[in-house]
Design a protein around this motif. Sequence first.
Motif, PDB file in Angstrom:
ATOM      1  N   GLU A  74      32.201  48.347  37.878  1.00 58.93           N
ATOM      2  CA  GLU A  74      31.440  47.617  37.891  1.00 58.93           C
ATOM      3  C   GLU A  74      31.834  46.797  39.222  1.00 58.93           C
ATOM      4  O   GLU A  74      33.242  46.164  39.425  1.00 58.93           O
ATOM      5  CB  GLU A  74      30.741  46.512  36.543  1.00 58.93           C
ATOM      6  CG  GLU A  74      30.189  47.581  36.061  1.00 58.93           C
ATOM      7  CD  GLU A  74      29.300  46.130  34.923  1.00 58.93           C
ATOM      8  OE1 GLU A  74      29.812  44.729  35.054  1.00 58.93           O
ATOM      9  OE2 GLU A  74      29.243  47.180  33.762  1.00 58.93           O
ATOM     10  N   TYR A  75      31.198  45.748  39.896  1.00 62.81           N
ATOM     11  CA  TYR A  75      31.635  44.853  41.136  1.00 62.81           C
ATOM     12  C   TYR A  75      31.734  43.927  40.284  1.00 62.81           C
ATOM     13  O   TYR A  75      33.553  43.653  41.755  1.00 62.81           O
ATOM     14  CB  TYR A  75      30.198  44.276  41.897  1.00 62.81           C
ATOM     15  CG  TYR A  75      30.122  42.928  42.716  1.00 62.81           C
ATOM     16  CD1 TYR A  75      30.911  43.759  43.812  1.00 62.81           C
ATOM     17  CD2 TYR A  75      29.963  41.974  42.657  1.00 62.81           C
ATOM     18  CE1 TYR A  75      30.914  42.940  44.900  1.00 62.81           C
ATOM     19  CE2 TYR A  75      30.357  41.467  43.696  1.00 62.81           C
ATOM     20  CZ  TYR A  75      30.531  41.526  44.532  1.00 62.81           C
ATOM     21  OH  TYR A  75      30.789  40.341  45.569  1.00 62.81           O
ATOM     22  N   ASP A  76      32.366  43.343  39.969  1.00 63.14           N
ATOM     23  CA  ASP A  76      33.005  42.362  39.160  1.00 63.14           C
ATOM     24  C   ASP A  76      34.570  43.146  38.747  1.00 63.14           C
ATOM     25  O   ASP A  76      35.588  41.824  39.966  1.00 63.14           O
ATOM     26  CB  ASP A  76      32.664  41.916  37.161  1.00 63.14           C
ATOM     27  CG  ASP A  76      31.226  41.295  37.396  1.00 63.14           C
ATOM     28  OD1 ASP A  76      30.166  40.904  38.723  1.00 63.14           O
ATOM     29  OD2 ASP A  76      31.072  40.731  36.645  1.00 63.14           O
ATOM     30  N   GLU A  77      34.499  44.309  38.504  1.00 63.88           N
ATOM     31  CA  GLU A  77      36.068  44.702  38.290  1.00 63.88           C
ATOM     32  C   GLU A  77      36.488  44.404  39.753  1.00 63.88           C
ATOM     33  O   GLU A  77      37.975  44.189  40.581  1.00 63.88           O
ATOM     34  CB  GLU A  77      35.588  45.411  37.592  1.00 63.88           C
ATOM     35  CG  GLU A  77      37.347  46.458  36.792  1.00 63.88           C
ATOM     36  CD  GLU A  77      36.692  47.118  35.659  1.00 63.88           C
ATOM     37  OE1 GLU A  77      36.102  47.181  36.061  1.00 63.88           O
ATOM     38  OE2 GLU A  77      37.746  48.109  35.984  1.00 63.88           O
ATOM     39  N   ALA A  78      35.595  45.403  40.353  1.00 64.39           N
ATOM     40  CA  ALA A  78      36.425  45.472  41.576  1.00 64.39           C
ATOM     41  C   ALA A  78      36.565  43.990  42.636  1.00 64.39           C
ATOM     42  O   ALA A  78      37.992  44.325  43.075  1.00 64.39           O
ATOM     43  CB  ALA A  78      35.454  45.818  42.811  1.00 64.39           C
ATOM     44  N   ILE A  79      36.573  43.011  42.057  1.00 61.68           N
ATOM     45  CA  ILE A  79      36.825  41.674  42.839  1.00 61.68           C
ATOM     46  C   ILE A  79      37.635  41.686  42.316  1.00 61.68           C
ATOM     47  O   ILE A  79      39.238  40.883  42.769  1.00 61.68           O
ATOM     48  CB  ILE A  79      35.511  40.915  42.266  1.00 61.68           C
ATOM     49  CG1 ILE A  79      34.066  40.881  43.609  1.00 61.68           C
ATOM     50  CG2 ILE A  79      36.204  39.421  43.446  1.00 61.68           C
ATOM     51  CD1 ILE A  79      34.560  41.145  45.010  1.00 61.68           C
ATOM     52  N   GLU A  80      37.775  41.829  40.715  1.00 61.26           N
ATOM     53  CA  GLU A  80      39.169  41.180  39.937  1.00 61.26           C
ATOM     54  C   GLU A  80      40.285  41.803  40.934  1.00 61.26           C
ATOM     55  O   GLU A  80      41.455  41.734  41.386  1.00 61.26           O
ATOM     56  CB  GLU A  80      39.509  41.475  39.160  1.00 61.26           C
ATOM     57  CG  GLU A  80      38.284  40.586  38.188  1.00 61.26           C
ATOM     58  CD  GLU A  80      37.830  41.235  36.364  1.00 61.26           C
ATOM     59  OE1 GLU A  80      38.947  41.211  35.788  1.00 61.26           O
ATOM     60  OE2 GLU A  80      37.102  40.436  35.768  1.00 61.26           O
ATOM     61  N   ILE A  81      40.194  43.682  40.947  1.00 61.95           N
ATOM     62  CA  ILE A  81      41.130  44.168  41.809  1.00 61.95           C
ATOM     63  C   ILE A  81      41.797  43.531  43.151  1.00 61.95           C
ATOM     64  O   ILE A  81      42.846  43.467  43.002  1.00 61.95           O
ATOM     65  CB  ILE A  81      40.914  46.181  41.477  1.00 61.95           C
ATOM     66  CG1 ILE A  81      40.765  45.840  39.869  1.00 61.95           C
ATOM     67  CG2 ILE A  81      41.655  46.765  42.120  1.00 61.95           C
ATOM     68  CD1 ILE A  81      39.914  47.711  40.111  1.00 61.95           C
ATOM     69  N   LEU A  82      40.760  43.246  43.597  1.00 59.75           N
ATOM     70  CA  LEU A  82      41.342  42.895  45.484  1.00 59.75           C
ATOM     71  C   LEU A  82      42.051  41.445  44.818  1.00 59.75           C
ATOM     72  O   LEU A  82      42.902  41.304  45.655  1.00 59.75           O
ATOM     73  CB  LEU A  82      39.533  43.163  45.917  1.00 59.75           C
ATOM     74  CG  LEU A  82      39.006  44.357  45.944  1.00 59.75           C
ATOM     75  CD1 LEU A  82      37.836  44.004  46.473  1.00 59.75           C
ATOM     76  CD2 LEU A  82      40.276  44.828  47.422  1.00 59.75           C
ATOM     77  N   GLN A  83      41.479  40.565  44.455  1.00 60.18           N
ATOM     78  CA  GLN A  83      42.152  39.680  43.939  1.00 60.18           C
ATOM     79  C   GLN A  83      43.303  40.006  43.723  1.00 60.18           C
ATOM     80  O   GLN A  83      44.548  39.047  44.007  1.00 60.18           O
ATOM     81  CB  GLN A  83      41.092  38.170  43.221  1.00 60.18           C
ATOM     82  CG  GLN A  83      40.285  38.045  43.963  1.00 60.18           C
ATOM     83  CD  GLN A  83      38.888  37.022  43.310  1.00 60.18           C
ATOM     84  OE1 GLN A  83      39.610  36.796  41.870  1.00 60.18           O
ATOM     85  NE2 GLN A  83      38.020  36.151  43.648  1.00 60.18           N
ATOM     86  N   LYS A  84      43.705  40.605  43.044  1.00 56.66           N
ATOM     87  CA  LYS A  84      44.650  40.359  42.035  1.00 56.66           C
ATOM     88  C   LYS A  84      45.786  41.429  43.074  1.00 56.66           C
ATOM     89  O   LYS A  84      47.281  40.909  43.408  1.00 56.66           O
ATOM     90  CB  LYS A  84      45.290  41.640  40.937  1.00 56.66           C
ATOM     91  CG  LYS A  84      44.986  41.411  39.475  1.00 56.66           C
ATOM     92  CD  LYS A  84      45.266  41.537  38.815  1.00 56.66           C
ATOM     93  CE  LYS A  84      43.984  41.720  37.326  1.00 56.66           C
ATOM     94  NZ  LYS A  84      43.470  42.149  36.858  1.00 56.66           N
ATOM     95  N   ARG A  85      45.355  42.380  44.009  1.00 58.97           N
ATOM     96  CA  ARG A  85      46.042  42.347  45.744  1.00 58.97           C
ATOM     97  C   ARG A  85      46.148  41.891  46.796  1.00 58.97           C
ATOM     98  O   ARG A  85      46.493  42.282  47.483  1.00 58.97           O
ATOM     99  CB  ARG A  85      45.099  43.911  45.481  1.00 58.97           C
ATOM    100  CG  ARG A  85      45.642  44.974  44.579  1.00 58.97           C
ATOM    101  CD  ARG A  85      45.032  45.783  45.229  1.00 58.97           C
ATOM    102  NE  ARG A  85      45.473  47.622  44.338  1.00 58.97           N
ATOM    103  CZ  ARG A  85      46.829  48.179  45.038  1.00 58.97           C
ATOM    104  NH1 ARG A  85      47.223  48.016  46.308  1.00 58.97           N
ATOM    105  NH2 ARG A  85      46.698  49.213  44.215  1.00 58.97           N
ATOM    106  N   GLY A  86      45.452  40.343  46.278  1.00 58.19           N
ATOM    107  CA  GLY A  86      45.551  39.062  47.297  1.00 58.19           C
ATOM    108  C   GLY A  86      44.831  39.741  48.045  1.00 58.19           C
ATOM    109  O   GLY A  86      44.932  39.083  49.192  1.00 58.19           O
ATOM    110  N   VAL A  87      44.114  40.736  48.099  1.00 55.77           N
ATOM    111  CA  VAL A  87      42.730  40.236  48.842  1.00 55.77           C
ATOM    112  C   VAL A  87      42.213  38.934  48.838  1.00 55.77           C
ATOM    113  O   VAL A  87      41.955  38.166  47.933  1.00 55.77           O
ATOM    114  CB  VAL A  87      41.993  41.199  49.170  1.00 55.77           C
ATOM    115  CG1 VAL A  87      40.733  41.378  49.995  1.00 55.77           C
ATOM    116  CG2 VAL A  87      42.985  42.899  49.126  1.00 55.77           C
ATOM    117  N   ALA A  88      41.551  38.537  49.515  1.00 57.62           N
ATOM    118  CA  ALA A  88      40.767  36.406  50.053  1.00 57.62           C
ATOM    119  C   ALA A  88      39.387  37.251  49.707  1.00 57.62           C
ATOM    120  O   ALA A  88      38.806  37.384  50.977  1.00 57.62           O
ATOM    121  CB  ALA A  88      41.210  36.008  51.506  1.00 57.62           C
ATOM    122  N   ILE A  89      38.345  36.812  48.388  1.00 60.71           N
ATOM    123  CA  ILE A  89      36.884  37.097  48.655  1.00 60.71           C
ATOM    124  C   ILE A  89      36.983  37.120  47.679  1.00 60.71           C
ATOM    125  O   ILE A  89      37.496  36.657  46.373  1.00 60.71           O
ATOM    126  CB  ILE A  89      37.237  39.306  48.521  1.00 60.71           C
ATOM    127  CG1 ILE A  89      35.636  39.421  48.692  1.00 60.71           C
ATOM    128  CG2 ILE A  89      37.903  40.013  46.927  1.00 60.71           C
ATOM    129  CD1 ILE A  89      35.433  40.897  48.224  1.00 60.71           C
TER     130      ILE A  89
END
Length: 436
Positions: free
Chosen positions: A285-300
Motif C-alpha cells: 500500500e502507499y503507506d508502506e511505500a512511504i515508510e520504505i522511502l523514509q527508511k531509505r532516507g528519502v525526504a517524503i
Amino acid sequence: MLSSPRYIYVKDAYRDEMVGKEVRLRGWVYRHRVVGNKIFVVLRDPTGIIQCVLDRSIVGDEVFDEVERLGIESSIEVRGMVRKEPRAPGGYEIHVRYAKVYGVSRDFPIKGGEGIDYLLDNRHLWIRSRKLTTIMKIKHSVLEAGREYFLRNGWWEVTPPILTASACEGGATLFELKYFERKAYLSQSAQLYLEALIYSLEKVWSLTPSFRAEKSRTRRHLAEYWHLEAEAAWYTMDDMMKVSEELVAYIVSKVLEKNKNELEFLKRDLTILKNAVETPYPRIEYDEAIEILQKRGVAIEWGDDLGADEERELTKEFDRPFFITHFPREIKSFYMKLDRDRPDVVLGFDLLAPEGYGEIIGGGEREDDYNKLLQRIIDEGYTVDDYKWYLDLRKYGSVPHSGFGLGVERVVMWIAGLDHIRDAIPFPRFRGRIYP
Ligand code: NSS
C-alpha cells in the motif's frame, strides 16, 4: 531455360542447407569496402546483415564500377551463391554473380558518433539503425502479445475517439486544439469512453494514441504515446490487478520466447526480467511505500506524490514488477472510488517495473455512485456540463467496474532495457520537438 533463383531474406542465408544454392537478395548497403578487384558489400534487410563479395572477373567491369562507387544505404539487389566462409562475419557470405543498383545513396548524413539532437533531426534516417530496428521488433511482439492476451480471454476490442471535449487526467497536460467553432482536446486516455462501452460489452479494451502536454522533458515522458487500456463491468480493483499482472507476464514471456536475438543484441540482462513471467506480483500500500522511502532516507511525507526518483528508490526493494495501492485521494484522479473504510485513500493501483523503471500501468476501481462522482467533479473545479454524459453512466444502470491503462513505450523501454523512452517509438514527440 533456367528459372530465376528465388528471393530470400538475409536470415535464410545463414543455414547449411543453403550452401551452394543460387539466391537473390534485396536490401541496403550497410558497409562497403573495396580491396583491389574485390568489393565487400555488407547487405542489410529487415532480418539482418550478410557479407556479399563481388569479384571484377565475375561480375564484369560495368557492374563492378557501379557498385564500387556506391555509398552506404544505397539499395541494391544481388544474385549469387551462398558460401560458408569462416572469415565472414557470421560465417556465411554471398558470392555475387550479378548486382543491380536501385537507388544510389551518397553521403548518408549519419556516419556514426553524432550527437542526440542531430540524430533526432535525422530520425527518418536513423530509424534504419540496427538498434532502433531491434527495438521495433520487440515492440511488435509486445503489441502482438497484448492483443493476443485480450483475444484469448474474451475481451472486446473497441475504438474510442481521440478528439475529446474534456479532461480525463487533469487539465495541466491537455493539448488544446481548434475544433470547428469550439475548443477540443487530444485524448489523454480512452478510459471515460471505455466506461461507456462496458454497458453493452462488459469487458472492453483498446489501443490508441494518448497525448500529454508534459511541461518538462524526462526520460520516461512522451507527448504522444500508445496506450493499451482495459475496462470491465463487475470487476473489483483486485480483479483488475490480476488482469494487469497476467497481461504483463504474458507480454514478457512472449518477448523472451520470440526476441532472444534482439535481447541479446541489446545486451539485455535477463535475470530480473525473467522473474516477471511468474505471478502474482508483490503488492504494497502507499503507506508502506512511504515508510520504505523514509527508511531509505528519502525526504517524503504522507500525501506527497511519488515521482520518478521515489519510484526508482522503491524498485530497489523488489526483483520483479510490484503494485502500489491505496493512494491518497488528493494525488489521484476524480473518477477513482474511495476506500469504504478509509475515505482518505482511493481504490487505485500503479504497477511498477523493477530495475529503476517504475510505473508502467495505472488503474483502479471507478466511482459508480452518481452523487459522489458529481461531488468529486465539482471539488476538482471541472465544468459539470462537460461531464454530463459521463455522469449519465451512473444514472442508467450503474455497475461496479474497474480498469487500467498500460503505457506501451514504458513497457518496451523496460523490457528492452533502454535508458530513454524516445527509442521506444520511431518518431518521438516531446516539448520543443515535432520534427521529423
Ligand atoms: O495517467 S495514467 O496513469 N492513467 C490513466 O490514464 C488512466 N485513465 C488509464 C485507465 O485506467 N484506463 O496513465 C496510464 C499509463 C501510465 O502508467 C504510463 O505507463 C503511461 O500511461 N503514461 C505515459 N507514457 C509515456 N509518456 C507519458 N507522458 C505518459 N503518461 C502516462
